[in-house]
Design an enzyme around this catalytic site. Structure first.
Site, PDB file in Angstrom:
ATOM      1  N   LYS A  22       6.234   4.110  -8.914  1.00  0.00           N
ATOM      2  CA  LYS A  22       5.892   2.690  -9.147  1.00  0.00           C
ATOM      3  C   LYS A  22       4.941   2.591 -10.329  1.00  0.00           C
ATOM      4  O   LYS A  22       5.146   1.793 -11.241  1.00  0.00           O
ATOM      5  CB  LYS A  22       5.211   2.120  -7.906  1.00  0.00           C
ATOM      6  CG  LYS A  22       4.493   0.786  -8.139  1.00  0.00           C
ATOM      7  CD  LYS A  22       3.871   0.212  -6.890  1.00  0.00           C
ATOM      8  CE  LYS A  22       2.494   0.673  -6.614  1.00  0.00           C
ATOM      9  NZ  LYS A  22       1.425   0.004  -7.351  1.00  0.00           N
ATOM     10  N   ASN A  23       3.902   3.436 -10.352  1.00  0.00           N
ATOM     11  CA  ASN A  23       2.846   3.292 -11.362  1.00  0.00           C
ATOM     12  C   ASN A  23       3.223   3.858 -12.717  1.00  0.00           C
ATOM     13  O   ASN A  23       2.483   3.671 -13.683  1.00  0.00           O
ATOM     14  CB  ASN A  23       1.531   3.887 -10.850  1.00  0.00           C
ATOM     15  CG  ASN A  23       0.958   3.027  -9.728  1.00  0.00           C
ATOM     16  OD1 ASN A  23       1.442   1.917  -9.488  1.00  0.00           O
ATOM     17  ND2 ASN A  23      -0.021   3.547  -9.026  1.00  0.00           N
ATOM     18  N   CYS A 116      -8.174  -8.631  -5.683  1.00  0.00           N
ATOM     19  CA  CYS A 116      -7.218  -8.219  -4.649  1.00  0.00           C
ATOM     20  C   CYS A 116      -8.052  -7.594  -3.527  1.00  0.00           C
ATOM     21  O   CYS A 116      -9.265  -7.472  -3.642  1.00  0.00           O
ATOM     22  CB  CYS A 116      -6.190  -7.249  -5.225  1.00  0.00           C
ATOM     23  SG  CYS A 116      -6.794  -5.594  -5.365  1.00  0.00           S
ATOM     24  N   ARG A 121     -11.273  -5.945  -9.489  1.00  0.00           N
ATOM     25  CA  ARG A 121     -10.229  -5.507 -10.426  1.00  0.00           C
ATOM     26  C   ARG A 121     -10.289  -6.287 -11.754  1.00  0.00           C
ATOM     27  O   ARG A 121      -9.324  -6.928 -12.157  1.00  0.00           O
ATOM     28  CB  ARG A 121      -8.843  -5.642  -9.795  1.00  0.00           C
ATOM     29  CG  ARG A 121      -8.681  -5.063  -8.405  1.00  0.00           C
ATOM     30  CD  ARG A 121      -8.672  -3.558  -8.371  1.00  0.00           C
ATOM     31  NE  ARG A 121      -7.549  -2.946  -9.030  1.00  0.00           N
ATOM     32  CZ  ARG A 121      -6.345  -2.779  -8.474  1.00  0.00           C
ATOM     33  NH1 ARG A 121      -6.137  -3.220  -7.278  1.00  0.00           N
ATOM     34  NH2 ARG A 121      -5.375  -2.203  -9.140  1.00  0.00           N
ATOM     35  N   ASP A 304      -5.612   6.719  -4.553  1.00  0.00           N
ATOM     36  CA  ASP A 304      -4.421   6.204  -3.870  1.00  0.00           C
ATOM     37  C   ASP A 304      -3.983   7.075  -2.704  1.00  0.00           C
ATOM     38  O   ASP A 304      -3.074   6.694  -1.968  1.00  0.00           O
ATOM     39  CB  ASP A 304      -3.249   6.068  -4.860  1.00  0.00           C
ATOM     40  CG  ASP A 304      -3.486   4.941  -5.840  1.00  0.00           C
ATOM     41  OD1 ASP A 304      -2.735   4.847  -6.825  1.00  0.00           O
ATOM     42  OD2 ASP A 304      -4.441   4.177  -5.631  1.00  0.00           O
ATOM     43  N   ARG A 396       5.512  -3.050  -1.340  1.00  0.00           N
ATOM     44  CA  ARG A 396       5.172  -3.080  -2.769  1.00  0.00           C
ATOM     45  C   ARG A 396       5.286  -1.681  -3.373  1.00  0.00           C
ATOM     46  O   ARG A 396       5.558  -1.532  -4.549  1.00  0.00           O
ATOM     47  CB  ARG A 396       3.734  -3.587  -2.960  1.00  0.00           C
ATOM     48  CG  ARG A 396       3.545  -5.036  -2.580  1.00  0.00           C
ATOM     49  CD  ARG A 396       2.152  -5.480  -2.932  1.00  0.00           C
ATOM     50  NE  ARG A 396       1.854  -5.075  -4.298  1.00  0.00           N
ATOM     51  CZ  ARG A 396       0.622  -4.943  -4.780  1.00  0.00           C
ATOM     52  NH1 ARG A 396      -0.410  -5.186  -4.011  1.00  0.00           N
ATOM     53  NH2 ARG A 396       0.424  -4.568  -6.017  1.00  0.00           N
TER      54      ARG A 396
HETATM   55  C1  EPZ Z   1      -4.167   1.814 -11.441  1.00  0.00           C
HETATM   56  O1  EPZ Z   1      -4.809   0.581 -11.232  1.00  0.00           O
HETATM   57  C2  EPZ Z   1      -3.126   1.929 -10.348  1.00  0.00           C
HETATM   58  N1  EPZ Z   1      -2.156   0.825 -10.480  1.00  0.00           N
HETATM   59  C3  EPZ Z   1      -3.807   1.867  -8.976  1.00  0.00           C
HETATM   60  O2  EPZ Z   1      -2.796   2.055  -7.986  1.00  0.00           O
HETATM   61  C4  EPZ Z   1      -4.808   3.019  -8.888  1.00  0.00           C
HETATM   62  O3  EPZ Z   1      -5.490   2.945  -7.660  1.00  0.00           O
HETATM   63  C5  EPZ Z   1      -5.811   2.917 -10.051  1.00  0.00           C
HETATM   64  O4  EPZ Z   1      -5.101   2.901 -11.312  1.00  0.00           O
HETATM   65  C6  EPZ Z   1      -6.789   4.072 -10.077  1.00  0.00           C
HETATM   66  O5  EPZ Z   1      -6.077   5.292 -10.176  1.00  0.00           O
HETATM   67  C7  EPZ Z   1      -1.196   0.919 -11.422  1.00  0.00           C
HETATM   68  O6  EPZ Z   1      -1.119   1.892 -12.172  1.00  0.00           O
HETATM   69  C8  EPZ Z   1      -0.228  -0.219 -11.504  1.00  0.00           C
HETATM   70  P1  EPZ Z   1      -8.212   1.165 -13.131  1.00  0.00           P
HETATM   71  P2  EPZ Z   1      -5.784  -0.018 -12.378  1.00  0.00           P
HETATM   72  O7  EPZ Z   1      -8.163   0.202 -14.262  1.00  0.00           O
HETATM   73  O8  EPZ Z   1      -5.337   0.434 -13.717  1.00  0.00           O
HETATM   74  C9  EPZ Z   1     -12.540  -0.789 -13.109  1.00  0.00           C
HETATM   75  C10 EPZ Z   1      -1.639   1.609  -6.024  1.00  0.00           C
HETATM   76  O9  EPZ Z   1      -2.005   1.728  -4.852  1.00  0.00           O
HETATM   77  N2  EPZ Z   1     -12.067  -1.577 -14.279  1.00  0.00           N
HETATM   78  O10 EPZ Z   1      -7.995   2.618 -13.418  1.00  0.00           O
HETATM   79  O11 EPZ Z   1      -5.932  -1.472 -12.111  1.00  0.00           O
HETATM   80  C11 EPZ Z   1     -11.769  -1.139 -11.841  1.00  0.00           C
HETATM   81  O12 EPZ Z   1     -12.339  -2.258 -11.208  1.00  0.00           O
HETATM   82  C12 EPZ Z   1      -2.570   1.001  -7.046  1.00  0.00           C
HETATM   83  O13 EPZ Z   1      -0.518   1.992  -6.471  1.00  0.00           O
HETATM   84  C13 EPZ Z   1     -12.949  -2.472 -14.891  1.00  0.00           C
HETATM   85  O14 EPZ Z   1     -14.090  -2.645 -14.458  1.00  0.00           O
HETATM   86  O15 EPZ Z   1      -7.151   0.712 -12.035  1.00  0.00           O
HETATM   87  C14 EPZ Z   1     -11.900   0.118 -11.029  1.00  0.00           C
HETATM   88  O16 EPZ Z   1     -13.149   0.101 -10.362  1.00  0.00           O
HETATM   89  C15 EPZ Z   1      -3.835   0.467  -6.392  1.00  0.00           C
HETATM   90  N3  EPZ Z   1     -12.511  -3.191 -15.964  1.00  0.00           N
HETATM   91  C16 EPZ Z   1     -11.908   1.242 -12.081  1.00  0.00           C
HETATM   92  O17 EPZ Z   1     -12.227   0.606 -13.324  1.00  0.00           O
HETATM   93  C17 EPZ Z   1     -11.244  -3.056 -16.479  1.00  0.00           C
HETATM   94  O18 EPZ Z   1     -10.916  -3.716 -17.481  1.00  0.00           O
HETATM   95  C18 EPZ Z   1     -10.562   1.942 -12.242  1.00  0.00           C
HETATM   96  O19 EPZ Z   1      -9.580   0.939 -12.332  1.00  0.00           O
HETATM   97  C19 EPZ Z   1     -10.370  -2.136 -15.846  1.00  0.00           C
HETATM   98  C20 EPZ Z   1     -10.798  -1.414 -14.753  1.00  0.00           C
END
Ligand code: EPZ
Length: 415
Positions: A22-23, A116, A121, A304, A396
Site C-alpha cells: 500500500k505504502n 487522524c 499528522r 506500523d 484500508r
Molecule cells: C507514512 O506516513 C506511512 N504512510 C505511515 O503508514 C507510517 O506509519 C509513517 O510513514 C511512518 O513510517 C504512507 O506511507 C502512506 P511521516 P507519513 O511523515 O509519511 C511528523 C500505515 O499504517 N511530520 O513519516 O504521514 C509526523 O506527525 C500508515 O500504513 C511532521 O511533523 O508519516 C510524524 O510524527 C500509518 N510534519 C513523523 O513526522 C510533516 O510535514 C513521521 O511522519 C510530516 C511529518
C-alpha cells in the site's frame, strides 16, 4: 457497518501470498501525474486507500483502467489540479498529489488532510520543502494552494524524517531545473520503490535508501511498466499471526530484506524462521518470550508493526516495554486489547505489557488501520468469539484478510 467474527484459539497452518505494498503503491500512483504517457502498474493491492487515490486522479481528468492487480494510468489530459476535501479526509496520503501537480502543471489545490486517529499528522515539511523549490504556497480555507512557473533545484533538510514528505519532495525535484539534494531523507523501502519507479520514467536519482538523495531535474518524463514491491507490513502481520497461534505459517512473494528488524524481534520472541529469496516460514514450539521495542524510522523497528507486537507480548511469558516514538497517539488499540483480557499499563509513550496465559474473546472496535490488525490477531489468539467492529479501517491496508486467514485455518467471517 461490516464486522469480523472470529472464533479463536486455533493454530494457523499453511501459506499466504503477500499483496503489493500500500505504502509503495500510493506514491507511485501519484507519481503517474508526472508524465503524459501511459503508466502500467502491476501487483497493485486492491485496497480502499488505493481506490481512493485512483478516484482522486480520475477527478482531475486522469484516465484509469483497472484489471485486477494491473492498472493503466494516463495523465495526458488533466481537467483540473484539485484534490477535494471529501476524498482527502478519507485518505491522508492524498497530499502526495501536491508536488507532482505543481512540478508538471505549475499549480495545485490540495485539501489539508486533517488529523487522524494516530496523531495530528501535519504536512508542514511538504509545504516548506515545496517553497524551497521556488513555489508560492499558501494555506487558505483548509486547502494548500501552490503555484510555480518553474521549480528550481535546491538543497533541503527536513526537520524530522518524514516518509511521504521525502516522497513529495523527490517528485518535485524530478522536473525541477537543476540539482536537488534532500538531506535527512527517509530510508524506507517504499522510498526506494518510488525512486526505482521514477527512474523507469527517466528521472535522474541517486542515493535513495540513504539519508541523502540527489536528483538532477529533467525536461520531461516518459511512460513505463512497473511492478510494485510486496507489502512488508502485511508480511510482518502474517508472521506474527503464525507465532501468536503457535502455528506454522509460510508467507510467499515477500521481500525478507525489508523485514530485518521485525525478523530479529520475532527470533528474540523464540520463533523459528526459515528464509528464502521471496518467502519466509515461521513456527514456534512454545509460548513467546516477551520482546521490548522502541519504534524508529527505517531500518529500525517500524511504527506500523507496533500494535501487532503489542498483542504478541500480551500472551508472552513475562513483562515487556513498547515505546512509540513516531506518532503521539498510536496506543488507541490498548483499551480494546484490555477488553480481551490483556494487562497493559501506559506511561507517556511507553506501554508496559504483562503477558497473560490466555486472552478471552469479546466485542471490540477498530480505531485505525494497524490497531485493527492487532485486534484481528487478538481474536485469533483468544478463546471464544471476538467481534471486531468498524473494519473499514482494516480494509484500508489489508487485501482480502479474512480469505487469507481462512486459508490458514482461521475461523473468521465478515458479517
Ligand atoms: C507514512 O506516513 C506511512 N504512510 C505511515 O503508514 C507510517 O506509519 C509513517 O510513514 C511512518 O513510517 C504512507 O506511507 C502512506 P511521516 P507519513 O511523515 O509519511 C511528523 C500505515 O499504517 N511530520 O513519516 O504521514 C509526523 O506527525 C500508515 O500504513 C511532521 O511533523 O508519516 C510524524 O510524527 C500509518 N510534519 C513523523 O513526522 C510533516 O510535514 C513521521 O511522519 C510530516 C511529518
Amino acid at each position: 457497518m461490516k464486522k469480523l467474527k472470529i472464533n479463536g484459539n486455533k493454530k494457523l497452518i499453511g501459506e499466504v501470498r503477500i499483496s503489493g505494498s500500500k505504502n509503495a503503491a500510493l506514491p507511485i500512483i501519484a507519481a503517474a501525474l508526472l508524465t503524459p504517457d501511459d503508466v502500467i502498474l502491476h501487483n497493485v493491492p486492491d485496497l480502499s486507500d488505493v481506490r481512493t487515490m485512483l478516484k482522486l486522479l480520475e477527478g482531475m481528468g486522469v484516465k484509469v483502467v483497472k484489471d485486477g492487480a494491473t492498472i493503466c494510468i494516463n495523465a495526458s489530459q488533466i481537467t483540473n489540479t484539485k484534490a477535494p476535501y471529501e476524498l482527502v479526509k478519507t485518505m491522508r496520503a492524498s497530499i502526495l498529489t501536491l508536488c507532482p501537480l505543481v512540478a508538471r502543471f505549475g499549480h495545485a489545490e490540495v485539501s489539508l488532510p486533517g488529523g487522524c486517529a494516530i496523531g495530528a499528522r501535519p504536512v508542514d515539511q511538504h509545504i516548506k520543502g515545496l517553497q524551497q523549490f521556488g513555489a508560492s504556497v499558501t494555506v487558505e480555507k483548509g486547502y494548500v494552494n501552490a503555484n510555480a512557473i518553474k521549480l528550481f533545484g535546491t538543497t533541503i533538510s527536513t526537520d524530522m524524517i518524514t516518509v511521504t514528505g521525502t516522497e513529495n519532495l523527490m517528485m518535485a525535484a524530478t522536473l525541477a531545473d537543476g540539482i536537488t539534494v534532500i538531506n535527512n531523507a527517509a530510508r524506507e523501502p517504499e522510498i526506494e520503490d518510488l525512486a526505482k519507479f521514477l527512474k523507469s520514467l527517466g528521472a535522474d536519482i541517486q542515493g535513495e535508501g540513504t539519508s541523502s538523495i540527489r536528483i538532477k531535474g529533467v525536461k520531461a518524463l516518459h511512460g513505463t511498466e512497473y511492478t510494485v514491491q510486496p507489502d512488508r507490513i502485511e508480511a510482518g502481520t502474517f508472521l506474527v499471526s503464525g507465532v501468536l497461534t503457535q502455528g506454522n505459517v509460510t508467507i510467499r512473494k515477500c521481500n525478507p530484506n525489508h523485514l530485518k528488524s521485525v525478523l530479529e524481534k520475532l527470533s528474540e520472541a523464540g520463533a523459528q524462521l526459515k528464509i528464502g529469496d521471496d518467502w519466509i516460514n515461521i513456527s514456534i514450539q512454545n509460548r513467546p518470550t516477551p520482546v521490548s521495542i522502541s519504534t524508529a524510522p527505517y531500518p529500525d523497528f517500524p511504527t506500523d508493526m507496533q500494535a501487532q507486537f503489542m498483542i504478541l507480548n500480551c500472551i508472552s511469558d513475562g513483562t515487556s516495554y513498547i515505546t512509540e516514538n513516531i506518532f503521539e497517539n498510536r496506543f488507541m488499540h490498548i483499551p480494546e486489547l484490555r477488553r480481551l483480557g490483556a494487562n497493559i499499563q501506559i506511561e507517556n509513550n511507553t506501554a508496559i505489557i504483562t503477558g497473560v496465559p490466555q486472552l478471552i474473546g469479546a466485542p471490540v472496535m477498530s480505531t485505525d488501520l494497524r490497531a485493527s490488525a492487532a485486534l484481528v490477531l487478538g481474536g485469533l489468539a483468544a478463546e471464544g468469539e471476538t467481534i471486531i467492529d468498524r473494519i473499514y479501517h482494516l480494509d484500508r491496508g489489508y487485501e482480502n484478510i479474512e480469505i487469507k486467514l481462512r486459508s490458514l485455518g482461521a475461523d473468521v467471517l465478515r458479517i
